[in-house]
Design an enzyme around this catalytic site. Structure first.
Site, PDB file in Angstrom:
ATOM      1  N   LYS A 294       8.677   3.980   6.711  1.00 44.88           N
ATOM      2  CA  LYS A 294       8.391   2.676   6.114  1.00 44.88           C
ATOM      3  C   LYS A 294       9.660   2.216   5.403  1.00 44.88           C
ATOM      4  CE  LYS A 294       5.465   0.216   2.861  1.00 44.88           C
ATOM      5  NZ  LYS A 294       4.245   0.252   2.060  1.00 44.88           N
ATOM      6  N   ARG A 304       2.608  -9.273  -0.207  1.00 51.77           N
ATOM      7  CA  ARG A 304       2.611  -9.085  -1.664  1.00 51.77           C
ATOM      8  C   ARG A 304       2.079 -10.330  -2.356  1.00 51.77           C
ATOM      9  NH1 ARG A 304       8.476  -5.989  -2.107  1.00 51.77           N
ATOM     10  NH2 ARG A 304       7.877  -4.234  -0.773  1.00 51.77           N
ATOM     11  N   LYS A 316      11.808  -1.475  -4.142  1.00 52.03           N
ATOM     12  CA  LYS A 316      11.165  -0.214  -3.733  1.00 52.03           C
ATOM     13  C   LYS A 316      12.156   0.694  -3.011  1.00 52.03           C
ATOM     14  CE  LYS A 316       6.448  -2.106  -3.635  1.00 52.03           C
ATOM     15  NZ  LYS A 316       5.131  -2.092  -2.962  1.00 52.03           N
ATOM     16  N   GLU A 332      11.774  12.301   8.105  1.00 53.86           N
ATOM     17  CA  GLU A 332      10.413  11.976   7.653  1.00 53.86           C
ATOM     18  C   GLU A 332       9.382  12.440   8.685  1.00 53.86           C
ATOM     19  OE1 GLU A 332       9.306  10.845   4.870  1.00 53.86           O
ATOM     20  OE2 GLU A 332      10.998   9.941   3.837  1.00 53.86           O
ATOM     21  N   LYS A 347       7.050   0.985  10.278  1.00 52.26           N
ATOM     22  CA  LYS A 347       6.789  -0.303   9.647  1.00 52.26           C
ATOM     23  C   LYS A 347       8.063  -0.846   9.025  1.00 52.26           C
ATOM     24  CE  LYS A 347       4.060  -2.009   5.799  1.00 52.26           C
ATOM     25  NZ  LYS A 347       3.221  -1.651   4.700  1.00 52.26           N
ATOM     26  N   SER A 373       3.229  -8.604   7.615  1.00 55.37           N
ATOM     27  CA  SER A 373       2.903  -9.980   7.249  1.00 55.37           C
ATOM     28  C   SER A 373       4.018 -10.970   7.594  1.00 55.37           C
ATOM     29  CB  SER A 373       2.564 -10.047   5.761  1.00 55.37           C
ATOM     30  OG  SER A 373       3.625  -9.515   4.976  1.00 55.37           O
ATOM     31  N   TYR A 412      -2.182  -8.554  12.168  1.00 50.23           N
ATOM     32  CA  TYR A 412      -3.059  -9.626  11.686  1.00 50.23           C
ATOM     33  C   TYR A 412      -3.509 -10.499  12.849  1.00 50.23           C
ATOM     34  CZ  TYR A 412      -1.074  -7.887   7.392  1.00 50.23           C
ATOM     35  OH  TYR A 412      -0.693  -7.040   6.383  1.00 50.23           O
TER      36      TYR A 412
HETATM   37  C1  PBG Z   1       1.731  -1.123  -0.022  1.00 49.93           C
HETATM   38  C2  PBG Z   1       1.739  -1.788   1.304  1.00 49.93           C
HETATM   39  C3  PBG Z   1       2.565  -2.854   1.655  1.00 49.93           C
HETATM   40  C4  PBG Z   1       2.217  -3.223   2.947  1.00 49.93           C
HETATM   41  C5  PBG Z   1       1.205  -2.366   3.366  1.00 49.93           C
HETATM   42  N1  PBG Z   1       0.927  -1.458   2.339  1.00 49.93           N
HETATM   43  C6  PBG Z   1       3.582  -3.618   0.874  1.00 49.93           C
HETATM   44  C7  PBG Z   1       4.689  -2.907   0.236  1.00 49.93           C
HETATM   45  O1  PBG Z   1       5.031  -1.768   0.556  1.00 49.93           O
HETATM   46  O2  PBG Z   1       5.264  -3.519  -0.674  1.00 49.93           O
HETATM   47  C8  PBG Z   1       2.849  -4.365   3.686  1.00 49.93           C
HETATM   48  C9  PBG Z   1       2.092  -4.905   4.825  1.00 49.93           C
HETATM   49  C10 PBG Z   1       2.558  -6.225   5.285  1.00 49.93           C
HETATM   50  O3  PBG Z   1       3.568  -6.793   4.834  1.00 49.93           O
HETATM   51  O4  PBG Z   1       1.863  -6.766   6.154  1.00 49.93           O
HETATM   52  N2  PBG Z   1       1.697   0.204  -0.116  1.00 49.93           N
END
Ligand code: PBG
Length: 426
Positions: A294, A304, A316, A332, A347, A373, A412
Site C-alpha cells: 500500500k 479521505r 502517512k 512486504e 493499492k 477513490s 467503486y
Molecule cells: C485507510 C484506508 C484508506 C483507503 C482504504 N483504507 C485511506 C488511507 O490509507 O489514507 C483508501 C481507499 C481509496 O482511496 O479508495 N486505512
C-alpha cells in the site's frame, strides 16, 4: 468462499442462477444461455422440431445418392461467384505485398477470432464492492466521488447490496464514517462490539447469510489524529501498540461475522499477530487479506473526504510505501506470506500495474488490486466532462488490472461494471 461466489445470482428472469459466471472477455454468454434454456428464437425452434419428428430431412428434390452420383459424373452444382475484391480509395498506391511470414493482424480480423484468442477475461465474481456507511437514515452523496454515497447502514446499504447481488457481485468491503465524538487518540471505537461496523455486519449476515463481507482493519476512521496507528507526542506512529489495537478490532469484526479481515494500516507484523489473535478466539476460518503493498498515494484524496479521515497533521509516509519503490513490495509480500496472509493486495491499482505483476509472478497466493477513490473519480470526471467514454474506460481499466495479474478487484465501479457485463449481448 468459492462456493458462495459460485452461487452469485442474477436478476434476469430467464437466466438461471450461475449464468452471470461465464464470460467471454467483456461479453457475457447470457444470450446464448437464454436461447438454450427458455424463449427460443422461432427459426431455431422450427429446425429442432423438424429433426426430432421426421427422422429424415424434408425432400427438396434429388436424393443424397442422386446428388453424389451427379458430382461424381462431373455435374457439379453452381456455387455463388467469388465476391469481387473490395475497392481501395482512388490514389491508393499500387504496390507489391510485403513478404511477411507473420501477420499478427490475422488473429484480430473478426469478433469471432478476437474472442477465440482473448487471453484475459473478467466477470462480476472478480469484483469486491467497497461501500461507505454511516449512522444516518439517509444516503448522503460524496462530493468528490460522483455516484457514491455514505449509505444509511439500515436501509440504503441493504438496497445497494441487493442491487450488487442481482448482477453477480456478492462480495463487499465496509468503510465506516465514525461520529467525531467517538474518535480518540487510541481509536478504541474500532473494537467496540456494538460499533457501526460490527452492527452492520450482523444486519447484513442476517439478511444475506452467503454474502462475503470484507472489513478494513486500521485505526484511521476512529482516530482523532486521522492516522492508521497511535501517534506519540513526537509524531511517531507507534507500531506494536497499534498492532495490539488492530488485533482487537479484527477479532471484534470476526465475532460479528466478517469473512475476510483486511489490514490496511501497514504496521509491521500485523498479519501474524492478527492471525494468532483470530485463531486464539476460534476464528480459524476467517481469512486475512493483507494490504501488502500500500503506497503513500495522493489517489486516496476523495476517500479521505468521504470519511473525513484526513490525517490531522503530517502524512502517512512512515508506514505506507514510497511510490518510487518496486523491490520493497517483495519484502512486504514475503513477510505477509510467512505470517499467514490469504490474499495479497496492491493499492492503488492502475498506476501500480508493475507491482501487481510482480506479486502475481512471485507468489502463489491470490492477488487483489484496489482501484482507489482517485482513480474512480478521474474516470467519472472525464466522463461527465465528455472527455472520455466513461463506460469504455471503466471496463478497460478493470480488464487491465486483471491482465496485470489481479484475481479480484476492489472497485467503486463494481455495480456499474457488473451491470454492464450482465447486459452485454453476443
Ligand atoms: C485507510 C484506508 C484508506 C483507503 C482504504 N483504507 C485511506 C488511507 O490509507 O489514507 C483508501 C481507499 C481509496 O482511496 O479508495 N486505512
Amino acid at each position: 468462499m468459492a462456493t458462495t461466489l459460485f452461487n452469485a445470482s442474477c436478476s434476469f428472469p430467464s437466466i438461471k442462477v450461475i449464468d452471470c459466471k461465464s464470460y467471454v472477455g467483456l461479453r457475457s454468454n447470457v444470450s446464448q444461455v437464454r436461447v438454450a434454456s427458455l424463449p427460443v428464437a422461432t427459426s431455431q425452434r422450427r429446425s429442432l422440431v423438424v429433426r426430432a419428428s421426421n427422422g429424415h430431412a424434408k425432400k427438396l428434390g434429388r436424393s443424397d445418392a442422386e446428388c453424389e452420383a451427379a458430382v461424381a459424373a462431373g455435374d457439379v452444382p453452381e456455387a455463388p461467384p467469388v465476391p469481387p475484391k473490395p475497392v481501395a480509395p482512388a490514389g491508393t498506391p499500387v504496390i507489391q505485398p510485403l513478404n511477411l511470414n507473420r501477420r499478427p493482424r490475422r488473429n484480430r480480423a473478426s469478433p469471432t477470432v478476437r474472442a477465440a484468442f482473448q487471453e484475459t477475461d473478467i466477470s462480476p465474481a472478480n469484483f469486491v464492492y467497497p461501500l461507505f456507511i454511516h449512522e444516518g437514515e439517509e444516503d448522503t452523496p460524496i462530493g468528490a466521488m460522483p455516484g457514491c454515497y455514505r449509505l444509511g447502514w439500515r436501509h440504503g446499504l441493504l438496497q445497494e447490496v441487493a442491487k450488487a447481488r442481482a448482477v453477480g457481485v456478492n462480495s463487499i468491503v465496509l468503510f465506516p464514517k465514525v461520529p467525531e465524538a467517538l474518535k480518540n487518540p487510541t481509536g478504541d471505537e474500532a473494537y467496540s462490539d456494538n460499533g457501526l461496523v460490527p452492527r452492520t455486519i450482523r444486519l447484513l449476515k442476517d439478511k444475506y447469510p452467503d454474502l462475503i463481507i470484507y472489513t478494513d482493519v486500521a485505526l484511521d476512521p476512529y482516530s482523532s489524529d486521522g492516522h492508521d496507528g497511535i501517534v506519540r507526542e513526537d509524531g511517531v506512529i507507534m507500531n506494536d501498540e497499534t498492532v495490539h489495537q488492530l488485533c482487537k478490532q479484527a477479532v471484534s469484526q470476526a465475532r460479528a461475522g466478517a469473512d475476510v479481515v483486511s489490514p490496511s494500516d501497514m504496521m509491521d507484523g500485523r498479519v501474524g499477530a492478527i492471525r494468532a489473535a483470530l485463531d486464539a478466539e476460534g476464528f480459524q476460518n476467517v481469512s486475512i487479506m493483507s494490504y501488502t503493498a500500500k503506497y503513500a498515494s495522493s489517489f486516496y484524496g476523495p476517500f479521505r473526504e468521504a470519511l473525513d479521515s484526513n490525517p490531522r497533521f503530517g502524512d502517512k509516509k512512515t508506514y505506507q510505501m514510497n511510490p518510487a519503490n518496486y523491490r520493497e513490495a517483495l519484502i512486504e509480500a514475503r513477510e505477509d506470506e510467512a505470517e499467514g496472509a490469504d490474499i495479497l493486495l496492491v493499492k492503488p491499482g492502475l498506476p501500480y500495474l508493475d507491482i501487481i505483476r510482480l506479486l502475481r509472478d512471485k507468489s502463489p497466493l491470490p492477488i487483489a488490486a484496489y482501484q482507489v477513490s482517485g482513480e474512480y473519480s478521474m474516470i467519472k470526471a472525464g466522463g461527465v466532462l465528455k472527455m472520455i467514454d466513461e463506460e469504455k474506460v471503466m471496463m478497460e481499466s478493470l480488464m487491465c488490472l486483471r491482465r496485470a495479474g489481479a484475481d479480484i478487484i476492489l472497485t467503486y465501479f463494481a455495480l456499474q461494471a457488473a451491470t454492464y457485463l450482465c447486459n452485454q449481448k453476443r
